[in-house]
Enzyme design. Structure first.
Site, PDB file in Angstrom:
ATOM      1  N   HIS A  38       0.696  -1.159  -0.072  1.00  0.00           N
ATOM      2  CA  HIS A  38      -0.070   0.029   0.006  1.00  0.00           C
ATOM      3  C   HIS A  38       0.915   1.290  -0.002  1.00  0.00           C
ATOM      4  O   HIS A  38       1.656   1.494   1.011  1.00  0.00           O
ATOM      5  CB  HIS A  38      -0.877   0.050   1.330  1.00  0.00           C
ATOM      6  CG  HIS A  38      -1.833   1.287   1.323  1.00  0.00           C
ATOM      7  ND1 HIS A  38      -1.766   2.036   2.429  1.00  0.00           N
ATOM      8  CD2 HIS A  38      -2.988   1.429   0.858  1.00  0.00           C
ATOM      9  CE1 HIS A  38      -2.666   2.834   2.313  1.00  0.00           C
ATOM     10  NE2 HIS A  38      -3.534   2.524   1.143  1.00  0.00           N
ATOM     11  N   HIS A  80      -1.271  10.314  -3.001  1.00  0.00           N
ATOM     12  CA  HIS A  80      -2.527   9.715  -2.340  1.00  0.00           C
ATOM     13  C   HIS A  80      -3.728  11.067  -2.143  1.00  0.00           C
ATOM     14  O   HIS A  80      -4.929  10.960  -2.408  1.00  0.00           O
ATOM     15  CB  HIS A  80      -2.212   9.157  -0.853  1.00  0.00           C
ATOM     16  CG  HIS A  80      -3.558   8.675  -0.144  1.00  0.00           C
ATOM     17  ND1 HIS A  80      -4.147   9.316   0.678  1.00  0.00           N
ATOM     18  CD2 HIS A  80      -4.584   7.547  -0.441  1.00  0.00           C
ATOM     19  CE1 HIS A  80      -5.340   8.755   0.903  1.00  0.00           C
ATOM     20  NE2 HIS A  80      -5.443   7.682   0.266  1.00  0.00           N
TER      21      HIS A  80
HETATM   22  O1  G3P Z   1      -6.752   1.527  -2.369  1.00  0.00           O
HETATM   23  C1  G3P Z   1      -6.948   0.633  -1.456  1.00  0.00           C
HETATM   24  C2  G3P Z   1      -6.917   1.547  -0.266  1.00  0.00           C
HETATM   25  O2  G3P Z   1      -5.634   2.266  -0.516  1.00  0.00           O
HETATM   26  C3  G3P Z   1      -7.840   2.615  -0.129  1.00  0.00           C
HETATM   27  O3  G3P Z   1      -7.772   3.692   0.712  1.00  0.00           O
HETATM   28  O4  G3P Z   1      -7.083   6.008   1.136  1.00  0.00           O
HETATM   29  O5  G3P Z   1      -5.317   4.505   1.370  1.00  0.00           O
HETATM   30  O6  G3P Z   1      -6.241   5.037  -0.832  1.00  0.00           O
HETATM   31  P1  G3P Z   1      -6.526   4.651   0.605  1.00  0.00           P
HETATM   32 CA    CA Z   2      -5.414   3.630  -2.633  1.00  0.00          CA
END
Ligand code: G3P
Ligand code: CA
Length: 352
Positions: A38, A80
């Site tokens: 992530h 992000h």
């Molecule tokens: O993309 C899955 C997860 O990353 C969603 O949450 O806010 O970290 O993009 P976010």
């Molecule tokens: Ca994401």
């Protein structure tokens, strides 16, 4: 109920439930269970930067996850947040535009920002001098990283972030992936979005590429059982609020699975509640009945975003097919997959 279950876990129950040296591969070309790094290895290095993605690659993660946005001059970048204040020195560099969205900046302007030093201040125990003055990456640069070691070939797991801000971004993405030869490799790219319209556009542009509809309880997502809105101030308040959020009923949850299928998705990406709560803990959409509902429709389930063994264990017991994690090394070890060195050793080898 959830806490009672987790407190009753024994040490033995925390041992990895999967002992394969490498993940099996599903019919979509997606490893199962999948390790999705992530924003890169973002526990150990600043999110969405060169060391975060290099480290995730060297750990052996199946996918480098990234959030896709577009600069004012039309370049696809990995960022992000809507605005740059949390993860950069935009307030010093462009004080009059510090609250402007990513789309208000040219690539040259974005490339002039330091997106590493914030991490050293936020996490002094994980700080490294070499994290100062890291730069925002373009999609092409993330692809270069993914292709940079013939012995490690992670895929990309790409989210169209706030796609309503970026008309045509789905087609732009297709053009770049096609130009790099990335659409010819089954499962090398997975596309993800919270936005049902963007899912449809992604499906139109790249019908053969696996897609995931991200699930969330709240505005723009699954309707909550409670009409209460978040009224706290801290991350812990927020996490406690989300931990109590539930879909209005089973039918509302299942409606979103049907939206996923109708939009061309091969799976869903539900939020999950962390045992320790905290910043990335959200509504718990990985209860066993929810996973069963997905699987009954032939949908894979990739849960976001878990970092601890107690949470990996619960998610795997519930039946998920993969996990988004900031700690790809921890998830690899949990699955019994080899990681050549510690994260610290790998970072040193990489020059950080
Ligand atoms: O993309 C899955 C997860 O990353 C969603 O949450 O806010 O970290 O993009 P976010
Ligand atoms: Ca994401």
């Amino acid at each position: 109920m959830r806490n009672c279950f987790m407190h009753s876990l024994t040490l033995a129950a925390l041992l990895p439930v999967v002992t394969l040296a490498s993940a099996a591969v599903s019919s979509h070309g997606i490893p199962n269970p999948a390790v999705i790094a992530h924003r890169g290895a973002s526990y150990d290095a600043p999110e969405s930067t060169l060391p975060a993605y290099l480290l995730a690659r060297e750990i052996g993660a199946d996918y480098l996850e990234m959030d896709l946005q577009r600069t004012r001059d039309g370049v696809l970048v990995a960022v992000h947040d809507d605005v740059l204040t949390r993860t950069s020195n935009v307030a010093e560099r462009f004080p009059e535009r510090q609250g402007s969205p990513v789309s208000a900046f040219t690539l040259a302007e974005l490339k002039s920002l330091d997106v590493g030093s914030w991490f050293n201040r936020a996490y002094p125990e994980r700080a490294r001098a070499a994290y100062r003055n890291l730069r925002i990456l373009t999609l092409d640069e993330v692809i270069d990283i993914a292709e940079g070691n013939p012995e490690r070939r992670p895929g990309l797991y790409i989210e169209t972030k706030q796609p309503a801000q970026f008309p045509g971004i789905e087609e732009d993405l297709k053009q770049r992936l096609a130009a790099r030869g990335w659409l010819e490799q089954p499962g090398r790219v997975v596309l993800q979005t919270f936005d049902r319209h963007s899912l449809e556009l992604l499906h139109q542009a790249m019908p053969q590429t696996p897609k995931i509809l991200l699930l969330w309880v709240g505005k723009g997502g699954i309707e909550p059982a409670s009409g209460r809105s978040f009224a706290g101030t801290t991350d812990d308040d927020k996490a406690a609020f989300y931990a109590q959020q539930q879909p209005k009923d089973h039918a509302e949850f299942e409606r979103w699975l049907d939206y996923a299928k109708a939009g061309g998705a091969i799976g869903t990406g539900p939020s999950a509640t962390r045992n320790a709560l905290g910043e990335q803990s959200y509504a718990d959409l990985i209860q066993p009945w929810m996973i069963e509902d997905n699987h009954a429709r032939g949908l894979l389930v990739h849960a976001y975003t878990l970092d601890d063994a107690v949470d990996f264990e619960r998610a795997m017991k519930a039946g998920v097919d993969g996990i988004f994690t900031n700690r790809a090394g921890e998830l690899m070890r949990f699955y019994g997959r080899p990681v050549a060195q510690s994260e610290g050793q790998l970072l040193r080898t990489l020059g950080y």
